[in-house]
Scaffold this active site. Structure first.
Site, PDB file in Angstrom:
ATOM      1  N   GLU A 161      83.588  33.297  49.997  1.00 32.63           N
ATOM      2  CA  GLU A 161      84.647  32.892  49.066  1.00 32.63           C
ATOM      3  C   GLU A 161      85.621  31.914  49.714  1.00 32.63           C
ATOM      4  OE1 GLU A 161      84.835  37.202  46.695  1.00 32.63           O
ATOM      5  OE2 GLU A 161      86.295  36.708  48.243  1.00 32.63           O
ATOM      6  N   ASP A 194      81.052  38.453  52.067  1.00 36.19           N
ATOM      7  CA  ASP A 194      81.608  38.137  50.754  1.00 36.19           C
ATOM      8  C   ASP A 194      82.933  37.384  50.901  1.00 36.19           C
ATOM      9  OD1 ASP A 194      81.471  38.722  47.709  1.00 36.19           O
ATOM     10  OD2 ASP A 194      83.483  39.369  48.249  1.00 36.19           O
ATOM     11  N   SER A 207      92.348  47.464  27.582  1.00 36.72           N
ATOM     12  CA  SER A 207      90.886  47.568  27.582  1.00 36.72           C
ATOM     13  C   SER A 207      90.376  48.803  26.842  1.00 36.72           C
ATOM     14  CB  SER A 207      90.362  47.591  29.021  1.00 36.72           C
ATOM     15  OG  SER A 207      90.622  46.370  29.668  1.00 36.72           O
ATOM     16  N   SER A 257      68.703  10.358  43.798  1.00 30.93           N
ATOM     17  CA  SER A 257      68.184   9.074  44.274  1.00 30.93           C
ATOM     18  C   SER A 257      68.101   9.052  45.794  1.00 30.93           C
ATOM     19  CB  SER A 257      69.097   7.939  43.804  1.00 30.93           C
ATOM     20  OG  SER A 257      70.346   7.995  44.484  1.00 30.93           O
ATOM     21  N   SER A 294      85.138  42.632  34.229  1.00 28.75           N
ATOM     22  CA  SER A 294      83.866  41.913  34.244  1.00 28.75           C
ATOM     23  C   SER A 294      82.700  42.823  34.628  1.00 28.75           C
ATOM     24  CB  SER A 294      83.955  40.731  35.215  1.00 28.75           C
ATOM     25  OG  SER A 294      82.706  40.082  35.337  1.00 28.75           O
ATOM     26  N   HIS A 312      82.465  46.611  45.789  1.00 28.66           N
ATOM     27  CA  HIS A 312      82.843  45.758  46.922  1.00 28.66           C
ATOM     28  C   HIS A 312      83.345  46.688  48.023  1.00 28.66           C
ATOM     29  CE1 HIS A 312      84.261  42.497  49.314  1.00 28.66           C
ATOM     30  NE2 HIS A 312      85.509  42.471  48.895  1.00 28.66           N
ATOM     31  N   GLU A 359      80.889  16.110  38.321  1.00 29.91           N
ATOM     32  CA  GLU A 359      79.467  16.067  38.660  1.00 29.91           C
ATOM     33  C   GLU A 359      79.050  17.124  39.685  1.00 29.91           C
ATOM     34  OE1 GLU A 359      77.889  12.190  39.395  1.00 29.91           O
ATOM     35  OE2 GLU A 359      78.945  11.292  37.697  1.00 29.91           O
TER      36      GLU A 359
END
Length: 338
Positions: free
Chosen positions: A196, A192, A53, A253, A27, A109, A232
């Site tokens: 998570e 981090d 890859s 609401s 990624s 990281h 939702e």
């Protein structure tokens, strides 16, 4: 206040004539490599021979090096973007003895450096560049002429020029367009992991499943419970993501907002806060890191069991059926269809 850097604070020319090697093409790896290449820099991707890859990177017009030790020898800047548990082996077997003196060692990281699974040579610059978004977003925003904010940290400044090199890299991937926040390896790693475990993944998924189970146990239809407790969530998170909690409350609401401010603290209460503090302590002490690495080194028996249990939870089976009613979702990441 955190220190922020932008394009004007970074000089891309610092990296001109330097060889950047990206170890990994997942990624983040694919986004970094392509963005840096399109910023006019000399980039190669280092992958194990036989990696699936390789063709992806080559088809994207990138040079691929399959001898990892040779890749390290060529690198003036090495960025590691492979799974955390694999960093140590890569460093010990290929980078440690082959990186040039004065080269820059980057990671997206801070896990391995912070927990001292990797102890970099003293002559290396050691930095962290962590975009605060997934790789596809880093890539898409770059292509659109924008950027994803990133964190930057210098753990070791052997050359006296580490921060400047890091900012140039951040500019090359587009993050300096949005802003780069200075931090430390300790702060990035611990926050981090905490985010998570307590909120983004662990806390949220446990909240969803417990809400679903409560409604179903009370006799409500699983399909209705799924919509209320899982589907939702995106509607609410999108409002928070766009403008914060106050924006979300403005948009819902009064009934929902009153239920939020009066009942939410009863669900996430002092007991929950105590568990959060306990989990943070486990992260800070290195207990979690040790547990995770041990689990991976032993074949992930507990991890695989828990993963399978999660995939077999009733909410997943109900969700798979309901998502068939919503073709606009795409289903590209639907693991239940494997």
């Amino acid at each position: 206040m955190a220190k922020l850097y932008y394009d004007k604070d970074a000089d891309l020319d610092i990296l001109k004539g330097k060889k950047i090697v990206i170890f990994g093409f997942g990624s983040q790896g694919h986004a970094h490599a392509l963005n840096l290449k399109e910023s006019g820099l000399d980039v190669a991707v280092a992958l194990k021979a036989g990696s699936s890859s390789i063709s992806k990177a080559e088809n994207a017009g990138l040079k691929v090096i399959t001898d990892l030790s040779e890749a390290a020898k060529q690198a003036d800047l090495a960025m590691i973007v492979i799974p955390d548990e694999s960093h140590k082996e890569l460093y010990e077997n290929h980078l440690k003895d082959n990186l040039k003196k004065g080269a820059a060692l980057f990671a997206a990281h801070g896990f391995n450096v912070h927990f001292k699974r990797i102890v970099p040579r003293g002559d290396l610059d050691v930095l962290l560049i962590a975009p605060k978004g997934p790789g596809h977003l880093v890539r898409d925003q770059y292509v659109e002429g924008k950027g994803v904010p990133a964190l930057i940290a210098v753990d070791q400044d052997a050359t006296g020029n580490a921060l400047a090199v890091g900012l140039a890299y951040a500019k090359g991937i587009g993050s300096a367009r949005a802003g780069v926040i200075e931090t430390t390896f300790k702060e990035e790693t611990e926050t981090d992991l905490f985010g998570e475990q307590v909120v983004l993944c662990g806390g949220l998924t446990s909240l969803i499943k417990n809400g679903f189970e409560t409604l179903v146990a009370a006799g409500y239809q699983p399909e209705v419970a799924y919509f209320e407790c899982l589907h939702e969530v995106k509607l609410i998170v999108d409002l928070i993501y766009a403008g914060g909690i106050a924006n979300m409350r403005y948009s819902i609401s009064d009934t929902a907002e009153y239920g939020d401010v009066t009942r939410g603290p009863r669900v996430i209460d002092s007991h929950s806060r105590h568990q959060m503090e306990k989990i943070l302590g486990e992260i800070q002490s290195g207990e979690f890191a040790q547990e995770y690495i041990s689990e991976k080194e032993n074949g992930s028996p507990n991890f695989n069991r828990l993963r399978k249990e999660g995939e077999n939870h009733p909410i997943e089976k109900v969700g798979a059926q309901l998502r068939e009613m919503m073709p606009w979702l795409g289903g590209a990441l639907d693991r239940t269809k494997r």
